[in-house]
Design a protein around this motif. Structure first.
Motif, PDB file in Angstrom:
ATOM      1  N   PHE A   1      -2.305  -5.901   1.780  1.00 43.92           N
ATOM      2  CA  PHE A   1      -3.062  -6.011   0.537  1.00 43.92           C
ATOM      3  C   PHE A   1      -4.513  -5.646   0.796  1.00 43.92           C
ATOM      4  N   CYS A   2      -5.217  -5.272  -0.280  1.00 40.49           N
ATOM      5  CA  CYS A   2      -6.631  -4.943  -0.168  1.00 40.49           C
ATOM      6  C   CYS A   2      -7.403  -6.247   0.024  1.00 40.49           C
ATOM      7  N   PRO A   3      -8.191  -6.370   1.100  1.00 45.88           N
ATOM      8  CA  PRO A   3      -8.912  -7.631   1.333  1.00 45.88           C
ATOM      9  C   PRO A   3      -9.956  -7.904   0.241  1.00 45.88           C
ATOM     10  N   HIS A   4     -10.308  -6.858  -0.533  1.00 43.80           N
ATOM     11  CA  HIS A   4     -11.344  -7.007  -1.559  1.00 43.80           C
ATOM     12  C   HIS A   4     -10.758  -7.493  -2.887  1.00 43.80           C
ATOM     13  N   CYS A   5      -9.766  -6.775  -3.447  1.00 44.49           N
ATOM     14  CA  CYS A   5      -9.226  -7.141  -4.758  1.00 44.49           C
ATOM     15  C   CYS A   5      -7.863  -7.826  -4.664  1.00 44.49           C
ATOM     16  N   GLY A   6      -7.272  -7.833  -3.469  1.00 37.29           N
ATOM     17  CA  GLY A   6      -6.014  -8.548  -3.282  1.00 37.29           C
ATOM     18  C   GLY A   6      -4.784  -7.798  -3.769  1.00 37.29           C
ATOM     19  N   SER A   7      -4.957  -6.584  -4.343  1.00 33.13           N
ATOM     20  CA  SER A   7      -3.798  -5.864  -4.853  1.00 33.13           C
ATOM     21  C   SER A   7      -2.954  -5.326  -3.692  1.00 33.13           C
ATOM     22  N   THR A   8      -1.641  -5.346  -3.895  1.00 30.51           N
ATOM     23  CA  THR A   8      -0.713  -4.855  -2.883  1.00 30.51           C
ATOM     24  C   THR A   8      -0.896  -3.349  -2.707  1.00 30.51           C
TER      25      THR A   8
ATOM     26  N   ARG B   1     -11.304   4.559   0.471  1.00 28.36           N
ATOM     27  CA  ARG B   1     -11.494   3.599  -0.623  1.00 28.36           C
ATOM     28  C   ARG B   1     -10.164   3.067  -1.131  1.00 28.36           C
ATOM     29  N   CYS B   2     -10.181   1.824  -1.645  1.00 25.59           N
ATOM     30  CA  CYS B   2      -8.984   1.235  -2.255  1.00 25.59           C
ATOM     31  C   CYS B   2      -8.697   1.965  -3.568  1.00 25.59           C
ATOM     32  N   ARG B   3      -7.402   2.342  -3.819  1.00 25.58           N
ATOM     33  CA  ARG B   3      -7.060   3.098  -5.019  1.00 25.58           C
ATOM     34  C   ARG B   3      -7.291   2.272  -6.287  1.00 25.58           C
ATOM     35  N   VAL B   4      -7.116   0.947  -6.191  1.00 29.93           N
ATOM     36  CA  VAL B   4      -7.219   0.086  -7.374  1.00 29.93           C
ATOM     37  C   VAL B   4      -8.676  -0.253  -7.701  1.00 29.93           C
ATOM     38  N   CYS B   5      -9.404  -0.822  -6.720  1.00 26.67           N
ATOM     39  CA  CYS B   5     -10.745  -1.334  -7.038  1.00 26.67           C
ATOM     40  C   CYS B   5     -11.869  -0.444  -6.497  1.00 26.67           C
ATOM     41  N   GLY B   6     -11.542   0.515  -5.672  1.00 28.39           N
ATOM     42  CA  GLY B   6     -12.564   1.437  -5.186  1.00 28.39           C
ATOM     43  C   GLY B   6     -13.433   0.890  -4.072  1.00 28.39           C
TER      44      GLY B   6
HETATM   45 ZN   LIG Z   1      -8.965  -3.161  -3.771  1.00 29.45          ZN
END
Ligand SMILES: [Zn+2]
Length: 246
Positions: free
Chosen positions: A39-46, A64-69
């Protein structure tokens, strides 16, 4: 041979991806298998499987994370690359059994390096894996494995004295020194400690000069011992042959 090296590079990058999970979760007392997906340590999304391909996903997503950037630590592709290179060099240097033991040792060295950098603690599990690899690998090679155990006991003892006297070494470093002894034998251990000390000193002086650290800053020594061990596994024999003019 290059196809074997390439296969081990790919295996290494996949294992490195798992090591990232270990490096993140072990010091935080999180379970390694739960949650099963990263999971993304920033937004928690899988993180979807197509965004979790070793080395490539980091490049495609430009870090960058695809969900939260949020930006993803450079540590993730770095660990994957180092593991891939370590496994590949092992496959080039050793037979099949040696390649497997090398992989176990390289994985342990990488995990302890990055956890020591972050927390100043060397996990016992990594040290035990190196210790056991040292004993069993030398047994299989038909070497005098009991000598390696004696070398390990001596390096552990010397490290322990040094730790008590100077306080520069932590107990994790001392245990690692013991494991290095069983893996590398007399000459290999001397060679590894030499590399660790020289590289550690040069970097220490450099960081002091740049005022990035003070004399009081605790600098982890584990990563330098790990580097020394890694280089020594491949080069110590050649180095001592050269030294003795052989
Ligand atoms: Zn994220």
């Amino acid at each position: 041979m290059w196809i074997n090296a390439l296969i081990w590079f790919i295996i290494g990058s996949v294992v490195g991806s798992f090591l990232n999970v270990v490096i993140y979760r072990l010091p935080r007392n999180l379970k390694l298998h739960d949650p099963p997906r990263s999971f993304c340590p920033h937004c928690g999304s899988t993180i979807a499987w197509y965004d979790n391909i070793p080395l490539l996903s980091y490049l495609i997503l430009k870090g960058r994370c695809r969900v939260c950037g949020a930006s993803i630590s450079i540590r993730y592709p770095l660990v994957e690359l180092l593991t891939a290179l370590g496994f590949m060099i092992g496959a080039i240097s050793f037979d099949t059994i040696g390649t497997l033991f090398n992989a176990l040792v390289v994985a342990s060295l990488i995990v302890l390096t990055f956890i020591d950098l972050e927390t100043l603690i060397i996990p016992d599990t990594t040290v035990i894996l190196i210790l056991l690899s040292g004993i069993f690998w030398s047994m299989i090679k038909g070497e005098a494995w009991y000598l390696n155990i004696i070398v390990g006991a001596v390096t552990f003892g010397l490290g322990y004295i040094l730790a008590v006297v100077s306080k520069g070494l932590g107990m994790g470093d001392v245990k690692l020194l013991g494991a290095m002894g069983t893996l590398l034998g007399v000459y290999g251990t001397i060679f590894a400690i030499l590399i660790a000390s020289v590289v550690g000193s040069i970097l220490g002086i450099f960081l002091l000069a740049k005022k990035r650290v003070t004399m009081k800053t605790k600098i982890p020594f584990g990563p330098f011992l790990a580097l020394g061990t890694f280089v020594s596994m491949y080069l110590s024999d050649r180095f001592f042959l050269l030294l003795m003019g052989g």
